[in-house]
Design a protein around this motif. Structure first.
Motif, PDB file in Angstrom:
ATOM      1  N   LEU A   1       0.577  10.004   0.912  1.00  0.00           N
ATOM      2  CA  LEU A   1      -0.041   9.403   2.094  1.00  0.00           C
ATOM      3  C   LEU A   1      -0.992  10.357   2.798  1.00  0.00           C
ATOM      4  O   LEU A   1      -2.060   9.960   3.274  1.00  0.00           O
TER       5      LEU A   1
ATOM      6  N   ALA B   1      -3.008   5.662   7.069  1.00  0.00           N
ATOM      7  CA  ALA B   1      -2.452   4.755   6.061  1.00  0.00           C
ATOM      8  C   ALA B   1      -0.950   4.690   6.236  1.00  0.00           C
ATOM      9  O   ALA B   1      -0.303   5.693   6.554  1.00  0.00           O
TER      10      ALA B   1
ATOM     11  N   SER C   1       2.539   3.024   4.144  1.00  0.00           N
ATOM     12  CA  SER C   1       3.010   2.370   2.926  1.00  0.00           C
ATOM     13  C   SER C   1       4.405   2.886   2.607  1.00  0.00           C
ATOM     14  O   SER C   1       4.704   4.069   2.857  1.00  0.00           O
TER      15      SER C   1
ATOM     16  N   ILE D   1       1.466   3.053  -1.841  1.00  0.00           N
ATOM     17  CA  ILE D   1       1.131   4.466  -2.029  1.00  0.00           C
ATOM     18  C   ILE D   1       2.416   5.283  -1.937  1.00  0.00           C
ATOM     19  O   ILE D   1       3.197   5.105  -0.998  1.00  0.00           O
TER      20      ILE D   1
ATOM     21  N   THR E   1       5.006   8.025  -0.878  1.00  0.00           N
ATOM     22  CA  THR E   1       5.089   8.722   0.413  1.00  0.00           C
ATOM     23  C   THR E   1       4.457  10.106   0.354  1.00  0.00           C
ATOM     24  O   THR E   1       3.785  10.543   1.290  1.00  0.00           O
TER      25      THR E   1
ATOM     26  N   THR F   1       0.179  -1.856   1.339  1.00  0.00           N
ATOM     27  CA  THR F   1      -0.443  -0.743   2.050  1.00  0.00           C
ATOM     28  C   THR F   1      -1.201  -1.293   3.253  1.00  0.00           C
ATOM     29  O   THR F   1      -1.848  -2.335   3.168  1.00  0.00           O
TER      30      THR F   1
ATOM     31  N   VAL G   1      -4.342  10.639   0.685  1.00  0.00           N
ATOM     32  CA  VAL G   1      -4.997   9.436   0.185  1.00  0.00           C
ATOM     33  C   VAL G   1      -6.467   9.389   0.577  1.00  0.00           C
ATOM     34  O   VAL G   1      -7.273   8.729  -0.070  1.00  0.00           O
TER      35      VAL G   1
END
Length: 889
Positions: free
Chosen positions: A822, A862, A864, A817, A819, A872, A825
């Protein structure tokens, strides 16, 4: 499985020194700004400096293009806009290149949509902050403050503008100037525009009168900027002013008949000095006499006249008028002072105690203009720090009573003791009169005490004759001390009253600010404003606000009094014109109220009215009431904007949800329905004729699309439950390993070529959650991980615990994902991609998972990327009922 590693904190880098900005300023296109900038840049390049051309517009001019040879020219950055590609200045490339000098043409240019900054001057600011020197070009008509002036001159509205503050921050300005005739000649020769465009421009914008006016604006603006830089530089070096690089005028007025003529004289002097900046000032003494109604009115009218004539107004404060004026003059580089000369006494002029004489004595580098007139001025209020002479007959009576009491005490002490200093007793009486009632009663008491002391206690007694030369000196000293004591006591009393008045005003403003700060709707703000204004004015106050495009009375204090037709007419005038109306003004003065517009930051917020004759013009009460109205106007506007913002945000979210829902229904539901309908129709029409493998494939398609349709409908129903607050939590003790295994089985058929691994500890604490909701949340997360993972990758399920919570981790090896995404999401209808086959869902899975987890007092996040820029990890933290001791983990 170890918990995720937190990022380390980096020490902030030291701030870079700001680069220098040089602006090549001209009156219009074609004067040669870019040409001159490139010539100067080539000289700097020849001297060994690192010179780079960020962006230069040659407009096809051969002479300008020839100057680019030998200079490094940066490539432009492509930006897609409306099915075409625009080339703009590469800001990131310039910052990364970090040349010693960067050339950025056309300071007022508007960047293409999608650029980091909408204006090129903002790009230049970022480059300067990076420590890079910049040269740029600008036409004077692009200055924001001159847009209306240029429109009147040329009848052309400039679409691109630069705020004047941006030009004021320039370190250097070079004026590129040619005569209008030379510019028109260049235009005719095709050196500015192509021939057809040149003919049109010559007949419209490039008229001689237009160019002459623009040239004057450019010359003035360059001179003003240079003067501002000079003043700033001299102030930095501590050089005492004034500095006569440019004329600045200060007009000193009082509340007398000469106030208005002085303002007009200042305007005329400004005109004679090439429109020099001029300021009208009045010195308000904290310990001085307060203005009467007539004096305050004249002062207020003069200040308003100054603003109408284009001057600036300021009210200074200080007991020493001359020092206050000279301090302001030195701080603001004033070179001319204008004041009036009244009918001073011969003694005052001989002693040099008039205001004009004192200013002439103390002025250094400042010209003094003294305006005389036959009007008897009240200049005594300006010349010396006088006191308010208060007390009336009661003050004199108290002063006499104090002297009588002192006399009785002196007679008693004189008979009881042989040698007593009786003069101190009379000084106490004078001091008491001054402290209680001010200067006049103190002076009267001093005179009576002097005569009484002489009559009763000095030889020869019971006579006003003075028998000894020593007694003469004693009496003179006594009288001087008595007068000084009374003067100082009265002055302290007046200063205490002034401080008390100002403290009361500050307290009232603070109380109003505190009450208005937390107001959430404009009706409440209007009610508070009416109450505070009524208290400050000591009379009725009303506030009217626009409701459905009609001005309506919404608040009043002490009561919400209905307004008659005349009052409403005055209120509407104040609302529509933005000017005071009603009693005491030039518009509808017969009304019983004085109405003032509530001017907010952006626009008028409403109208406030105060009962007629409640406030004297220029009085402290009027100043406090006006300050309250200004504060209330901002509060009403802020409350109104807050309400509009909430309504707008609600409509925006509703519209976004509706649009996303319709998009989901029209695509995500219609596509599987179409597949099911097509496959079932084929089976019905051609059932026996189809090969077994084809029939099996159609049946498999029906099942997959039906399951897909079921998931979409379930997601929509779950989101409806979350949005409507109808979620029913049935909590029980649950082992999250069992829930993870159950969720894994539900999505096993969708794994395809992917693998699923599990990492569970041998023992794990139970948590109190709803097993069904937790399983559905995990299923949504797993389906999302499967969809965005490539074939052959691994999806890992893990669980572990810390002291206060049980943590579930679901990790995939997808592309990850971004930045910037995030934080969003877990938003509804949020997809990282927009696939054409819609196989990746409606964008509700993670939003539903977040809602379910938070409904069970859990947290979800989350992370990633997690490895090699990919992958992720979704983490779910569920609270324990009892915190685990560290030794048991």
């Amino acid at each position: 499985m170890a918990p995720p590693i937190l990022p380390t904190t980096k020490t902030p880098a030291a701030p870079r020194k700001r680069g220098r900005l040089k602006v090549f300023l001209g009156m219009s296109p074609g004067v040669g700004k870019t040409y001159e900038m490139l010539r100067a840049a080539r000289r700097r390049k020849a001297e060994g400096d690192d010179v780079v051309v960020g962006v230069v517009e040659t407009h096809g001019r051969k002479e300008t293009m020839s100057l680019l040879r030998g200079l490094e020219v940066m490539a432009r950055s492509p930006i897609a806009y409306r099915d075409r590609t625009l080339l703009e200045f590469d800001l990131d490339g310039a910052v990364a290149r970090r040349p010693g000098l960067l050339l950025v043409d056309e300071y007022a240019h508007s960047n293409a949509p999608g650029s980091r900054h909408p204006k090129r001057w903002q790009d230049v600011e970022e480059i300067l902050d990076a420590g890079i020197d910049v040269w740029t070009t600008l036409n004077v008509q692009h200055l924001e403050s001159l847009s209306d002036v240029v429109l009147r001159i040329t009848s052309v509205r400039q679409r691109e503008s630069v705020p004047d503050s941006a030009l004021s921050r320039a370190d250097d300005i070079e004026l590129v100037d040619i005569t209008p005739e030379e510019l028109r000649k260049r235009l005719a020769e095709g050196k500015v525009y192509v021939p057809e465009t040149a003919r049109l421009a010559s007949d419209n914008f490039f008229k001689v009168e237009n160019l002459t006016a623009l040239r004057e604006l450019a010359l003035r603006r360059a001179a003003q900027t240079v003067d501002d830089q000079l003043v700033a530089r001299l102030r930095e070096q501590g050089v005492p002013g004034p500095w006569a690089a440019g004329e600045r005028i200060l007009v000193l007025i009082a509340g007398d008949a000469m106030a208005a003529p002085l303002v007009r004289a200042g305007r005329r002097l400004s005109d004679m000095m090439m429109d020099a900046p001029w300021t009208v000032t009045h010195v308000d003494r904290p310990s001085g006499a307060r203005h009467g109604v007539g004096s305050a009115g004249k002062l207020s009218d003069a200040l308003k006249l100054a603003e109408q004539l284009g001057g600036r107004t300021v009210v200074l404060s200080g007991d020493d008028v001359v020092r206050a004026v000279m301090d302001h003059a030195h701080q603001n580089n004033v070179t001319q002072i204008v004041l009036a000369k009244g009918r001073d006494s011969r003694l005052s002029e001989w002693l040099g105690r008039s205001l004009a004489a004192e200013l002439l004595r103390q002025a250094r580098g400042v010209a003094i203009h003294v305006i005389t007139d036959g009007v008897d001025l009240e200049e005594k209020t300006l010349r010396e720090p006088r006191l308010r002479l208060t007390g009336g007959w009661r003050g004199y009576a108290v002063g006499a009573a104090c002297v009588v009491a002192a006399t009785g005490l002196a007679l008693l002490l004189d008979r009881t003791f042989e040698r007593v200093d009786l003069g101190v007793i009379y000084l106490s009486a004078v001091l008491a009169a001054g402290v209680l009632y001010g200067l006049k009663p103190a002076l009267a008491a001093a005179t009576v005490a002097f005569l009484t002391y002489n009559f009763l206690f000095l030889q020869p007694k019971y006579s006003f004759a003075i028998g000894s030369p020593t007694d003469v000196l004693t009496l003179i000293v006594f009288w001087a001390v008595a007068l000084t004591t009374g003067f100082l006591a009265g002055r302290v009393r007046e200063q205490a009253k002034t401080a008390q008045r100002r403290a009361s005003a500050v307290s009232a403003l603070l109380a109003a600010s505190q009450r208005l700060t937390g107001v959430g709707d404009r009706t409440t703000a209007a009610r508070i404003l009416a109450e505070q204004t009524a208290a400050a004015a000591g009379a009725g106050a009303v506030v009217l606000l626009p409701v459905n495009d009609e001005l309506t009375l919404v608040a009043g204090a002490p009561t919400k009094t209905p307004l008659d037709a005349e009052a409403m007419a005055a209120a509407r005038w104040a609302w529509e014109k933005g000017e005071p109306a009603g009693h005491g003004t030039g518009t509808l003065p017969q009304a019983r109220w004085t109405f003032r517009p509530l001017q907010g930051v952006r626009d008028r917020a409403g109208v406030a009215g105060i009962e007629a004759a409640a406030l004297s013009p220029g009085s402290d009460e009027e100043k406090l009431a006006l300050a309250l109205l200004d504060q209330g106007a901002v509060a009403v506007e802020r409350a109104d904007l807050a309400g509009q913002a909430v309504e707008t945000e609600t409509l925006r979210r509703t519209d976004r949800f509706r649009g996303a829902l319709m998009n989901s229904v029209s695509h995500d539901l219609r596509t599987p329905l179409s597949t099911v309908l097509g496959a079932s129709t084929t089976l019905i029409d051609l059932g026996d004729k189809l090969k077994p493998e084809v029939r099996a494939d159609l049946l498999l398609s029906i099942r997959e699309e039906a399951e897909r349709l079921s998931r979409y409908v379930g997601d929509l129903l779950d989101m409806t439950r979350l949005e409507g607050g109808g979620l029913n939590i049935r909590a029980d003790w649950v082992d999250v390993r069992d829930v993870l295994n159950a969720a894994g089985k539900r999505v096993a058929r969708r794994l395809g070529a992917r693998k699923m691994t599990r990492d569970f500890p041998a023992q794990l604490s139970l948590v109190m959650v709803d097993q069904g909701l937790l399983e559905q949340a995990l299923v949504n997360i797993l389906e999302n991980a499967i969809v965005y993972s490539p074939d052959g990758s691994t999806v890992e399920l893990a669980a572990y615990e810390d002291r206060g919570s049980v943590v579930i981790s679901i990790e995939d090896e997808g592309k990850g994902i971004p930045t910037a995404e995030l934080e969003r999401v877990f938003d509804k209808f949020r997809r990282m991609e927009e696939p054409s086959d819609r196989t990746k869902g409606a964008g509700l899975g993670l939003a539903i998972a977040k809602g379910f987890v938070e409904a069970m007092n859990g947290r979800i996040a989350a992370a990633s990327p997690i490895m090699d820029g990919k992958g992720t990890r979704i983490l779910i933290s569920l609270p324990k009922a009892v915190v685990t001791h560290p030794s048991l983990l």
